[in-house]
Design a protein around this motif. Sequence first.
Motif, PDB file in Angstrom:
ATOM      1  N   ALA A 148       0.878  -1.167   0.000  1.00  0.00           N
ATOM      2  CA  ALA A 148       0.000   0.000   0.000  1.00  0.00           C
ATOM      3  C   ALA A 148       0.914   1.214   0.000  1.00  0.00           C
ATOM      4  CB  ALA A 148      -0.940   0.001   1.200  1.00  0.00           C
ATOM      5  N   ALA A 149       0.350   2.378   0.262  1.00  0.00           N
ATOM      6  CA  ALA A 149       1.146   3.588   0.399  1.00  0.00           C
ATOM      7  C   ALA A 149       0.762   4.273   1.697  1.00  0.00           C
ATOM      8  CB  ALA A 149       0.900   4.531  -0.774  1.00  0.00           C
ATOM      9  N   ARG A 150       1.731   4.910   2.298  1.00  0.00           N
ATOM     10  CA  ARG A 150       1.402   5.801   3.396  1.00  0.00           C
ATOM     11  C   ARG A 150       0.655   7.015   2.849  1.00  0.00           C
ATOM     12  NH1 ARG A 150       3.891   4.294   8.076  1.00  0.00           N
ATOM     13  NH2 ARG A 150       5.610   2.795   7.885  1.00  0.00           N
ATOM     14  N   PHE A 151       0.114   7.828   3.740  1.00  0.00           N
ATOM     15  CA  PHE A 151      -0.619   9.007   3.282  1.00  0.00           C
ATOM     16  C   PHE A 151       0.301   9.967   2.524  1.00  0.00           C
ATOM     17  CE2 PHE A 151      -4.368   9.028   6.514  1.00  0.00           C
ATOM     18  CZ  PHE A 151      -4.620   7.706   6.224  1.00  0.00           C
ATOM     19  N   THR A 152       1.600   9.827   2.737  1.00  0.00           N
ATOM     20  CA  THR A 152       2.582  10.647   2.026  1.00  0.00           C
ATOM     21  C   THR A 152       2.846  10.163   0.612  1.00  0.00           C
ATOM     22  OG1 THR A 152       4.396   9.277   2.806  1.00  0.00           O
ATOM     23  CG2 THR A 152       3.758  11.137   4.203  1.00  0.00           C
ATOM     24  N   TYR A 153       2.281   9.038   0.205  1.00  0.00           N
ATOM     25  CA  TYR A 153       2.541   8.304  -1.041  1.00  0.00           C
ATOM     26  C   TYR A 153       3.740   7.379  -0.925  1.00  0.00           C
ATOM     27  CZ  TYR A 153      -0.687  10.558  -4.402  1.00  0.00           C
ATOM     28  OH  TYR A 153      -1.777  10.992  -5.102  1.00  0.00           O
ATOM     29  N   ALA A 154       4.525   7.502   0.144  1.00  0.00           N
ATOM     30  CA  ALA A 154       5.683   6.623   0.300  1.00  0.00           C
ATOM     31  C   ALA A 154       5.221   5.183   0.445  1.00  0.00           C
ATOM     32  CB  ALA A 154       6.493   7.040   1.522  1.00  0.00           C
ATOM     33  N   HIS A 155       6.108   4.258   0.089  1.00  0.00           N
ATOM     34  CA  HIS A 155       5.762   2.839   0.128  1.00  0.00           C
ATOM     35  C   HIS A 155       5.431   2.399   1.554  1.00  0.00           C
ATOM     36  CE1 HIS A 155       9.694   1.765   1.916  1.00  0.00           C
ATOM     37  NE2 HIS A 155      10.168   2.742   1.147  1.00  0.00           N
ATOM     38  N   LEU A 156       4.573   1.400   1.662  1.00  0.00           N
ATOM     39  CA  LEU A 156       4.187   0.813   2.947  1.00  0.00           C
ATOM     40  C   LEU A 156       3.988  -0.680   2.723  1.00  0.00           C
ATOM     41  CD1 LEU A 156       3.269   1.014   5.925  1.00  0.00           C
ATOM     42  CD2 LEU A 156       0.958   1.492   5.069  1.00  0.00           C
ATOM     43  N   GLU A 157       4.853  -1.480   3.347  1.00  0.00           N
ATOM     44  CA  GLU A 157       4.771  -2.929   3.182  1.00  0.00           C
ATOM     45  C   GLU A 157       3.966  -3.542   4.328  1.00  0.00           C
ATOM     46  OE1 GLU A 157       7.133  -1.093   0.787  1.00  0.00           O
ATOM     47  OE2 GLU A 157       8.020  -1.288   2.799  1.00  0.00           O
ATOM     48  N   LEU A 158       3.292  -4.656   4.035  1.00  0.00           N
ATOM     49  CA  LEU A 158       2.416  -5.327   5.006  1.00  0.00           C
ATOM     50  C   LEU A 158       1.546  -4.281   5.705  1.00  0.00           C
ATOM     51  CD1 LEU A 158       5.002  -7.791   6.627  1.00  0.00           C
ATOM     52  CD2 LEU A 158       3.829  -7.971   4.432  1.00  0.00           C
ATOM     53  N   PRO A 159       0.763  -3.537   4.952  1.00  0.00           N
ATOM     54  CA  PRO A 159       0.150  -2.311   5.474  1.00  0.00           C
ATOM     55  C   PRO A 159      -0.777  -2.523   6.668  1.00  0.00           C
ATOM     56  CG  PRO A 159      -0.786  -2.914   3.343  1.00  0.00           C
ATOM     57  CD  PRO A 159       0.415  -3.767   3.537  1.00  0.00           C
ATOM     58  N   GLY A 160      -1.627  -3.548   6.619  1.00  0.00           N
ATOM     59  CA  GLY A 160      -2.532  -3.762   7.746  1.00  0.00           C
ATOM     60  C   GLY A 160      -1.777  -4.063   9.019  1.00  0.00           C
ATOM     61  N   LEU A 161      -0.786  -4.933   8.928  1.00  0.00           N
ATOM     62  CA  LEU A 161       0.029  -5.298  10.086  1.00  0.00           C
ATOM     63  C   LEU A 161       0.874  -4.111  10.543  1.00  0.00           C
ATOM     64  CD1 LEU A 161       1.250  -7.340  12.069  1.00  0.00           C
ATOM     65  CD2 LEU A 161       2.812  -8.059  10.235  1.00  0.00           C
ATOM     66  N   THR A 162       1.543  -3.450   9.605  1.00  0.00           N
ATOM     67  CA  THR A 162       2.452  -2.363   9.964  1.00  0.00           C
ATOM     68  C   THR A 162       1.717  -1.209  10.626  1.00  0.00           C
ATOM     69  OG1 THR A 162       3.943  -2.957   8.150  1.00  0.00           O
ATOM     70  CG2 THR A 162       4.163  -0.746   9.059  1.00  0.00           C
ATOM     71  N   GLU A 163       0.591  -0.796  10.056  1.00  0.00           N
ATOM     72  CA  GLU A 163      -0.131   0.337  10.637  1.00  0.00           C
ATOM     73  C   GLU A 163      -0.670  -0.007  12.017  1.00  0.00           C
ATOM     74  OE1 GLU A 163      -1.461   3.123   6.924  1.00  0.00           O
ATOM     75  OE2 GLU A 163      -2.912   1.594   7.533  1.00  0.00           O
ATOM     76  N   ALA A 164      -1.110  -1.240  12.222  1.00  0.00           N
ATOM     77  CA  ALA A 164      -1.592  -1.644  13.549  1.00  0.00           C
ATOM     78  C   ALA A 164      -0.456  -1.622  14.567  1.00  0.00           C
ATOM     79  CB  ALA A 164      -2.218  -3.026  13.479  1.00  0.00           C
ATOM     80  N   VAL A 165       0.709  -2.122  14.165  1.00  0.00           N
ATOM     81  CA  VAL A 165       1.871  -2.114  15.061  1.00  0.00           C
ATOM     82  C   VAL A 165       2.265  -0.688  15.411  1.00  0.00           C
ATOM     83  CG1 VAL A 165       4.364  -2.554  15.109  1.00  0.00           C
ATOM     84  CG2 VAL A 165       2.782  -4.370  14.411  1.00  0.00           C
ATOM     85  N   GLU A 166       2.287   0.190  14.414  1.00  0.00           N
ATOM     86  CA  GLU A 166       2.702   1.573  14.668  1.00  0.00           C
ATOM     87  C   GLU A 166       1.711   2.324  15.544  1.00  0.00           C
ATOM     88  OE1 GLU A 166       5.413   2.096  10.610  1.00  0.00           O
ATOM     89  OE2 GLU A 166       3.446   3.067  10.729  1.00  0.00           O
ATOM     90  N   LYS A 167       0.459   1.887  15.543  1.00  0.00           N
ATOM     91  CA  LYS A 167      -0.542   2.479  16.435  1.00  0.00           C
ATOM     92  C   LYS A 167      -0.556   1.817  17.814  1.00  0.00           C
ATOM     93  CE  LYS A 167      -3.744   3.613  12.659  1.00  0.00           C
ATOM     94  NZ  LYS A 167      -5.026   3.213  11.999  1.00  0.00           N
ATOM     95  N   GLY A 168       0.145   0.685  17.947  1.00  0.00           N
ATOM     96  CA  GLY A 168       0.093  -0.064  19.193  1.00  0.00           C
ATOM     97  C   GLY A 168      -1.216  -0.803  19.387  1.00  0.00           C
ATOM     98  N   ASP A 169      -1.923  -1.070  18.315  1.00  0.00           N
ATOM     99  CA  ASP A 169      -3.184  -1.822  18.387  1.00  0.00           C
ATOM    100  C   ASP A 169      -2.848  -3.294  18.207  1.00  0.00           C
ATOM    101  OD1 ASP A 169      -5.699  -2.962  18.091  1.00  0.00           O
ATOM    102  OD2 ASP A 169      -6.499  -1.257  16.950  1.00  0.00           O
ATOM    103  N   TRP A 170      -2.513  -3.950  19.294  1.00  0.00           N
ATOM    104  CA  TRP A 170      -1.971  -5.311  19.228  1.00  0.00           C
ATOM    105  C   TRP A 170      -3.015  -6.343  18.854  1.00  0.00           C
ATOM    106  CZ3 TRP A 170       2.678  -4.335  18.456  1.00  0.00           C
ATOM    107  CH2 TRP A 170       3.332  -3.303  19.125  1.00  0.00           C
ATOM    108  N   ARG A 171      -4.270  -6.093  19.194  1.00  0.00           N
ATOM    109  CA  ARG A 171      -5.321  -7.037  18.780  1.00  0.00           C
ATOM    110  C   ARG A 171      -5.430  -7.066  17.257  1.00  0.00           C
ATOM    111  NH1 ARG A 171     -10.177  -6.637  16.846  1.00  0.00           N
ATOM    112  NH2 ARG A 171     -10.249  -4.372  17.162  1.00  0.00           N
TER     113      ARG A 171
END
Length: 731
Positions: free
Chosen positions: A666-689
């Motif tokens: 996927a892409a971050r909101f900046t357009y920069a690349h984002l790998e494993l987006p669902g997992l990565t964004e959850a980890v970065e938010k600290g949403d462990w569930r």
Amino acid sequence: MKSPHAVCAGCSLALIGLVIGFASGQGTVERFLGYTQRGTAAEKEIEEKFLLIPSSEETRRLHRYFTSEPHPAGSERNNALARDIADMWKKQGWDDITLHRYDVLVSSPREVSVEMIAPIKYRAGLREDAYDVDPDTKDPHLDPGYLGLSASGDVTAEVVYAHSGNPEDYAVLHRHGIDVRGKIVLVRYSNPYSYRGFKALTAERQGAAAILIYSDPAEDGYARGQVYPDGPWGPESHIQRGSITYDFMVAGDPLTPGWASVPGAKRIPMDQAVSLPKIIAVPLSWRDAKPLLENMDGPEAPHAWRGGLRIKYRLGGKAVRARVKADMDTRLMPNYVVEARIRGSQFPDEWILVGNHRDAWVYGGVDPSSGTASMMELTRALGNLAARGIRPKRTIIACSWDGEEVGLTGSTEWGEQFADDLRKKLVAYINVDSSVSGPDFQASAVASLAPLLVEVSRAVPHPSGRSLYEVWRETAQRAYQAAGGKGAAPAAFLVDTRIGSGSDHTVFLNFLGRPTVGLTFVGPYGVYHSIYDDFYWMNHFGDPDYRRHVMLSEIWGLLALRLSNAEILPFDFAFYAENIRDFVQEVKRKKGVARNVDLKPLLLQVSEFRDAGTRFRQAMDEALAREPIDADILERINRRLMEAEGNWLNPEGIPGRPWFKHLLYAARFTYAHLELPGLTEAVEKGDWRVAGEQARILEKAVSGNAGLLREAAADLMNSDHRSEGPKHESH
């Protein structure tokens, strides 16, 4: 729009060994990926004929035609170009030429103004200077600088300098006691890079009343070198137009999220459109921004915030007041996608798609008319072959997209309209946005296609007398050393397998789950989206002899032909697995992951996928070496291989962004690349569930694709591989 090129310096050096020739100087490839020896010989003959056709002179003529007038999306000139391209494709011998109409939201300025009212009076020109050496800059019909899909409004308020307009920049302002609510924020294009739409959304969320985005000479002006008309960088009056659509939430027309905006389509109200900005936004040249910046009060800006202007950068907040007005004509207007086909001789329902967007903010000398000229030479060459009876085995489709600059609109609407067919039939999409802004070749691809891309680059002649591959590899090595690397550059410095957004590949990869490739030549280029991005600039700085335009047509066409005629589709899933393993390892190293998410099962499945990919590659090589292969087996195997990319889709999409469905990209909101987006964004938010749920979804998808490859390998190994009869005769 563009996706910033990001080098994957963290990719494993083990990738090199998986890619034919990535780290060696091997010469002639004896057998192409996915081809028998006999098939390779036939394909070489076709490619040799193809390479004789594209012409620098013809490309230059086409480029001049496409850059002769401004042609933004929705304009009559851009619509006329759609009809002209359809006529050209008909004359070139293409089949099934169709103009698809989409009624989409487009905006143009009725009135845009920026005026400083304190501590001194100053009215921004919002116009670029004309130059005698370049008559195109004197066109009286040129629009002022504006930002597409800006909200309309009229606001008078204090001005605050917010650096690049990223969330961390506002945190700095808050630490200095500066509140931007109700104020006008002035931000830069951009250090570090972020898409202007993300700047607008961030300002909107911070409560700002308006945003001004200017081009600082540190990024694209005199701090980089000589400026136009004497050099490739931006002069003091250049303005970077663009859209601020929030297409990182939903791409395409804001009023038809997830379905095509064909005439009569259902549309949501504008106030429900999540991708539609609600903030006033205007672009500025540095000449127009300088009076605002040099009159600001407040603390001195941090060192990293200081640009190339010879002033003291301050944060502002009180002394400078300005009035910003934007009266935008925002309404539904027709956009036209032009489609043409060369029907496949053996597998007409397996498709290779090539495309470039046609709409430009002004002339589009680089973006996108260099790509349009290259595409038309590509299609002329393929049409020439077809007229001589040399038709591809699979169908090749060419599309001229509209509205890319507004919100990736035409490609998205077309992709949504034909989603069911594309998910089943599209082998790969090869995208070219800007084909040339300088001498250095860059390419991106899903990892399964990276080895093919490198192999094909060996067949493209370079003006130096070497191959494109050899020159590309040297460029990559220099970039690697400049980044502090030692030894041979890793594979990631050739093919970029980390794919962000910002161009027409987005709908195919992120929404439809189809493999994509992106191609371009880059170099010093500081006139992006300005009136100076034109024919003069290209002929003096970008590609004066148009040879790189031709090389782009050549590698584009060879990739399309190689995919079209392969006996077994040339995907490398072992290489893909190594990329995925690196993606998972990067998430694993993020803060809190070790305590909260168990990624060992996912890594185990990735290892199984790698092993299955390696076994399939071995079985494929053995089968192709024995040739021929039974036609029914080939059809079954290729069908399985075409399913693989689609298996990375999650029908529910990324949490919070359901239009984006790909589990790996996927892409971050900046357009920069984002790998494993669902997992990565959850980890970065600290949403462990949610992180745990996303890890399990990934495990299932990886396991499914490993099983698919094992089945394909078994089909090859358990058959007699012969179409003419059994191996042994009884006497």
